[in-house]
Scaffold this motif. Structure first.
Motif, short mmCIF file in Angstrom:
data_model
loop_
_atom_site.label_atom_id
_atom_site.label_comp_id
_atom_site.label_asym_id
_atom_site.label_seq_id
_atom_site.Cartn_x
_atom_site.Cartn_y
_atom_site.Cartn_z
N LYS A 1 24.38 53.35 43.20
CA LYS A 1 25.38 52.29 43.11
C LYS A 1 25.22 51.53 41.80
O LYS A 1 24.11 51.45 41.25
CB LYS A 1 25.31 51.36 44.31
N PRO A 2 26.33 50.94 41.31
CA PRO A 2 26.27 50.21 40.03
C PRO A 2 25.32 49.02 40.13
O PRO A 2 25.04 48.51 41.21
CB PRO A 2 27.70 49.74 39.82
N ASN A 3 24.88 48.54 38.98
CA ASN A 3 23.94 47.42 38.98
C ASN A 3 24.63 46.13 39.43
O ASN A 3 25.83 46.05 39.63
CB ASN A 3 23.27 47.26 37.61
N PHE A 4 23.82 45.10 39.59
CA PHE A 4 24.28 43.82 40.12
C PHE A 4 25.44 43.24 39.31
O PHE A 4 26.41 42.75 39.87
CB PHE A 4 23.10 42.84 40.15
N ARG B 1 33.16 43.18 39.41
CA ARG B 1 34.26 43.76 40.19
C ARG B 1 34.71 42.81 41.29
O ARG B 1 35.91 42.69 41.55
CB ARG B 1 33.83 45.10 40.78
N ARG B 2 33.75 42.17 41.94
CA ARG B 2 34.11 41.21 43.00
C ARG B 2 34.91 40.04 42.44
O ARG B 2 35.90 39.61 43.03
CB ARG B 2 32.85 40.69 43.69
N LYS C 1 38.39 41.19 41.56
CA LYS C 1 39.19 41.37 42.77
C LYS C 1 39.63 40.02 43.33
O LYS C 1 40.77 39.85 43.74
CB LYS C 1 38.38 42.13 43.81
N VAL D 1 27.68 44.68 37.36
CA VAL D 1 28.91 45.45 37.49
C VAL D 1 29.57 45.13 38.84
O VAL D 1 30.77 44.89 38.92
CB VAL D 1 28.63 46.97 37.36
N ARG D 2 28.76 45.11 39.90
CA ARG D 2 29.30 44.81 41.23
C ARG D 2 29.87 43.40 41.28
O ARG D 2 30.96 43.17 41.81
CB ARG D 2 28.21 44.96 42.30
N THR D 3 29.14 42.44 40.70
CA THR D 3 29.61 41.06 40.69
C THR D 3 30.89 40.92 39.88
O THR D 3 31.82 40.22 40.28
CB THR D 3 28.52 40.13 40.12
#
Length: 77
Positions: A8-11, A17-18, A21, A13-15
């Motif tokens: 899964k992508p690192n922290f 994206r969130r 969104k 990248v995920r943050t």
């Protein structure tokens, strides 16, 4: 041999994206907002100010009656 790339992508990248969104969803929700007309805004403002004045007068009357009652009871003893 090929390794699986199910990592899964690192922290960050995920943050990112969130957050992205969240802003997209907020923008779509704000498009649904129906703002009041000037006449409705004035009418609602008058109603709120009237309610504030009425509640203030009721509280003032209750406070005055309570303080008068306590003063009369104090004078009896």
């Amino acid at each position: 041999m090929a390794e699986a790339t199910n990592k899964k992508p690192n922290f960050f990248v995920r943050t990112g994206r969130r957050i992205s969104k969240w802003f997209r969803e907020m923008k779509s929700e704000l498009k649904k907002v129906v703002w009041p007309s000037g006449k409705q805004l004035l009418n609602n403002t008058i109603i709120v100010l009237t309610a504030i004045i009425v509640v203030g007068l009721v509280l003032f009357a209750f406070d005055w009656l309570a303080s008068t009652g306590v003063r009369l009871l104090g004078d009896l003893f």
